[in-house]
Design a protein around this motif. Structure first.
Motif, PDB file in Angstrom:
ATOM      1  N   ILE A 247       0.887  -1.164   0.000  1.00 52.26           N
ATOM      2  CA  ILE A 247       0.000   0.000   0.000  1.00 52.26           C
ATOM      3  C   ILE A 247       0.924   1.213   0.000  1.00 52.26           C
ATOM      4  N   ASP A 248       1.129   1.757  -1.185  1.00 49.74           N
ATOM      5  CA  ASP A 248       2.114   2.828  -1.372  1.00 49.74           C
ATOM      6  C   ASP A 248       1.526   4.195  -1.043  1.00 49.74           C
ATOM      7  N   THR A 249       2.404   5.098  -0.640  1.00 53.16           N
ATOM      8  CA  THR A 249       2.072   6.515  -0.566  1.00 53.16           C
ATOM      9  C   THR A 249       2.748   7.214  -1.734  1.00 53.16           C
ATOM     10  N   ILE A 250       1.965   7.830  -2.609  1.00 48.99           N
ATOM     11  CA  ILE A 250       2.487   8.464  -3.810  1.00 48.99           C
ATOM     12  C   ILE A 250       2.818   9.918  -3.495  1.00 48.99           C
ATOM     13  N   HIS A 251       4.100  10.252  -3.532  1.00 45.61           N
ATOM     14  CA  HIS A 251       4.547  11.583  -3.122  1.00 45.61           C
ATOM     15  C   HIS A 251       4.724  12.534  -4.302  1.00 45.61           C
ATOM     16  N   SER A 252       3.902  12.391  -5.326  1.00 46.87           N
ATOM     17  CA  SER A 252       3.942  13.370  -6.410  1.00 46.87           C
ATOM     18  C   SER A 252       3.390  14.706  -5.910  1.00 46.87           C
ATOM     19  N   ALA A 253       3.813  15.772  -6.546  1.00 45.28           N
ATOM     20  CA  ALA A 253       3.427  17.105  -6.090  1.00 45.28           C
ATOM     21  C   ALA A 253       1.967  17.398  -6.407  1.00 45.28           C
ATOM     22  N   GLY A 254       1.297  18.084  -5.480  1.00 44.95           N
ATOM     23  CA  GLY A 254      -0.047  18.571  -5.734  1.00 44.95           C
ATOM     24  C   GLY A 254       0.020  19.972  -6.324  1.00 44.95           C
ATOM     25  N   SER A 255      -1.092  20.437  -6.835  1.00 45.99           N
ATOM     26  CA  SER A 255      -1.130  21.793  -7.386  1.00 45.99           C
ATOM     27  C   SER A 255      -1.021  22.826  -6.267  1.00 45.99           C
ATOM     28  N   THR A 256      -0.563  24.016  -6.622  1.00 41.77           N
ATOM     29  CA  THR A 256      -0.370  25.084  -5.640  1.00 41.77           C
ATOM     30  C   THR A 256      -1.523  26.074  -5.702  1.00 41.77           C
ATOM     31  N   GLN A 257      -2.089  26.386  -4.546  1.00 38.81           N
ATOM     32  CA  GLN A 257      -3.195  27.333  -4.464  1.00 38.81           C
ATOM     33  C   GLN A 257      -2.713  28.613  -3.779  1.00 38.81           C
ATOM     34  N   PHE A 258      -2.905  29.744  -4.439  1.00 41.28           N
ATOM     35  CA  PHE A 258      -2.507  31.024  -3.859  1.00 41.28           C
ATOM     36  C   PHE A 258      -3.520  31.457  -2.817  1.00 41.28           C
ATOM     37  N   THR A 259      -3.024  31.867  -1.633  1.00 45.89           N
ATOM     38  CA  THR A 259      -3.902  32.326  -0.553  1.00 45.89           C
ATOM     39  C   THR A 259      -3.626  33.775  -0.165  1.00 45.89           C
ATOM     40  N   GLY A 260      -2.416  34.239  -0.379  1.00 45.24           N
ATOM     41  CA  GLY A 260      -2.059  35.601   0.008  1.00 45.24           C
ATOM     42  C   GLY A 260      -1.683  35.742   1.462  1.00 45.24           C
ATOM     43  N   ASN A 261      -1.809  34.664   2.259  1.00 47.64           N
ATOM     44  CA  ASN A 261      -1.448  34.699   3.667  1.00 47.64           C
ATOM     45  C   ASN A 261       0.032  34.362   3.805  1.00 47.64           C
ATOM     46  N   THR A 262       0.803  35.253   4.403  1.00 51.17           N
ATOM     47  CA  THR A 262       2.255  35.092   4.469  1.00 51.17           C
ATOM     48  C   THR A 262       2.666  33.779   5.105  1.00 51.17           C
ATOM     49  N   LEU A 263       1.960  33.340   6.124  1.00 56.77           N
ATOM     50  CA  LEU A 263       2.343  32.132   6.855  1.00 56.77           C
ATOM     51  C   LEU A 263       1.786  30.850   6.234  1.00 56.77           C
ATOM     52  N   ASP A 264       1.134  30.960   5.092  1.00 53.97           N
ATOM     53  CA  ASP A 264       0.797  29.769   4.313  1.00 53.97           C
ATOM     54  C   ASP A 264       1.979  29.467   3.408  1.00 53.97           C
ATOM     55  N   LEU A 265       2.593  28.295   3.604  1.00 50.90           N
ATOM     56  CA  LEU A 265       3.829  27.970   2.909  1.00 50.90           C
ATOM     57  C   LEU A 265       3.664  26.693   2.091  1.00 50.90           C
TER      58      LEU A 265
ATOM     59  N   PHE B 245      14.258  12.819   2.362  1.00 48.67           N
ATOM     60  CA  PHE B 245      14.503  11.432   2.712  1.00 48.67           C
ATOM     61  C   PHE B 245      14.850  10.659   1.446  1.00 48.67           C
ATOM     62  N   ASN B 246      15.769   9.699   1.585  1.00 49.78           N
ATOM     63  CA  ASN B 246      16.106   8.866   0.436  1.00 49.78           C
ATOM     64  C   ASN B 246      14.894   8.105  -0.072  1.00 49.78           C
ATOM     65  N   ASN B 247      14.014   7.705   0.836  1.00 54.93           N
ATOM     66  CA  ASN B 247      12.814   6.957   0.467  1.00 54.93           C
ATOM     67  C   ASN B 247      11.606   7.572   1.161  1.00 54.93           C
ATOM     68  N   PRO B 248      11.046   8.644   0.609  1.00 56.91           N
ATOM     69  CA  PRO B 248       9.878   9.259   1.263  1.00 56.91           C
ATOM     70  C   PRO B 248       8.678   8.320   1.330  1.00 56.91           C
ATOM     71  N   GLY B 249       8.621   7.343   0.397  1.00 56.34           N
ATOM     72  CA  GLY B 249       7.533   6.376   0.467  1.00 56.34           C
ATOM     73  C   GLY B 249       7.603   5.498   1.699  1.00 56.34           C
ATOM     74  N   GLY B 250       8.774   5.455   2.355  1.00 56.47           N
ATOM     75  CA  GLY B 250       8.926   4.668   3.575  1.00 56.47           C
ATOM     76  C   GLY B 250       8.516   5.397   4.835  1.00 56.47           C
ATOM     77  N   LEU B 251       8.156   6.678   4.729  1.00 53.66           N
ATOM     78  CA  LEU B 251       7.694   7.415   5.909  1.00 53.66           C
ATOM     79  C   LEU B 251       6.383   6.831   6.425  1.00 53.66           C
ATOM     80  N   GLU B 252       6.208   6.872   7.717  1.00 48.03           N
ATOM     81  CA  GLU B 252       4.997   6.344   8.353  1.00 48.03           C
ATOM     82  C   GLU B 252       4.014   7.475   8.617  1.00 48.03           C
ATOM     83  N   LYS B 253       2.781   7.303   8.162  1.00 47.70           N
ATOM     84  CA  LYS B 253       1.754   8.310   8.412  1.00 47.70           C
ATOM     85  C   LYS B 253       1.388   8.316   9.892  1.00 47.70           C
ATOM     86  N   ALA B 254       1.348   9.526  10.450  1.00 43.29           N
ATOM     87  CA  ALA B 254       1.036   9.668  11.871  1.00 43.29           C
ATOM     88  C   ALA B 254      -0.294  10.372  12.107  1.00 43.29           C
ATOM     89  N   GLY B 255      -1.048  10.651  11.028  1.00 43.12           N
ATOM     90  CA  GLY B 255      -2.306  11.377  11.166  1.00 43.12           C
ATOM     91  C   GLY B 255      -2.078  12.873  11.245  1.00 43.12           C
TER      92      GLY B 255
END
Length: 260
Positions: free
Chosen positions: A76-94, A175-185
């Motif tokens: 059960i893989d986690t696919i780490h492809s990039a999502g689209s970027t949404q502009f918010t105008g809030n400085t602390l949204d990164l 990470f060398n293998n980001p797919g190996g990261l464990e989801k923590a919620g």
């Protein structure tokens, strides 16, 4: 017949798991920084009815005769492809454009995330929605500072007493293998024995870390059209496996009726 019934049962379990993964993907279609899951199947053991034989002087070789015993979950893989970027105008949204994760921590635990929704607490520290500090330590913005900005290289800057002041640099972690990261919620990941150690670096640096886009957020990488298609395939696969079970049951019933 019993063998085919158990093959059908294994298929039911696997397609149910696939539907669970698809359901989670669809539920998080608007979750910032979410990375979709993917279910991969593989066949189960095969019973060898007759083994292979090599060619002889008067007869050619014979292939093995094997009957499969069903399927199982491969990954059960986690696919780490990039999502689209949404502009918010809030400085602390990164948003991170490229590879890397933000580090957030509370002093005892450290996590990694692509969801760059951050705030200032009453002390001026940059925190996530659960109060975890960005970069693990408190990055303090003076309360009388103005014109807060965060550059693509992670440089925090603000105007204090009329003077432009450089704060600390919001580093990224690869990470060398980001797919190996464990989801923590909660949009969080933790490193695992197969993810490799975190490689810390400045955004846009020589080590291949991505750059930071202030005033934007990375959307989920879930494609609804793809998920709906996979859901239809999984649904039909589930139905086909139920047909295997009911057909095998009907044949067994006929065998029982032979005694009459």
């Amino acid at each position: 017949m019993i063998r085919s019934m158990y093959s059908g049962i294994s298929g039911l379990k696997n397609f149910q798991t696939k539907l669970d993964v698809i359901g989670n993907n669809i539920a998080n279609v608007n979750t910032y920084g979410f990375k979709k899951g993917r279910t991969v199947f593989k066949d189960l053991y095969s019973q060898t009815v007759a083994g292979a034989t090599a060619p002889g002087d008067t007869r050619g070789g014979v292939n093995p005769k094997q009957v499969g015993l069903g399927s199982q979950i491969s990954t059960i893989d986690t696919i780490h492809s990039a999502g689209s970027t949404q502009f918010t105008g809030n400085t602390l949204d990164l948003a991170i454009e490229g590879d890397g994760f933000f580090l957030v921590g509370d002093g005892d635990n450290e996590f990694y995330t692509r969801a760059g929704v951050f705030y200032l607490d009453q002390d001026g520290a940059i925190v996530d929605g659960d109060g975890r500090y960005l970069s693990g330590d408190a990055i303090i913005i003076p309360p009388d500072a103005t014109s807060l900005s965060i550059g693509q290289n992670g440089q925090v800057a603000y105007v204090l007493a009329g003077t432009l002041t450089d704060g600390p640099v919001i580093n990224l972690y690869k990470f060398n293998n980001p797919g190996g990261l464990e989801k923590a919620g909660g949009n969080l990941y933790r490193e695992s024995p197969n993810s490799g150690d975190p490689n810390e670096g400045a955004p846009g640096g020589a080590n291949g870390h991505g750059v930071i886009k202030s005033g934007s957020l990375e959307m989920s990488n879930v494609d609804l059209s793809e998920e709906f298609t996979e859901m239809i395939v999984a649904q039909r696969g589930f139905q086909a496996n139920t047909r295997i079970i009911t057909t095998s049951d009907e044949i067994l019933q006929e065998l029982v009726n032979l005694k009459r």
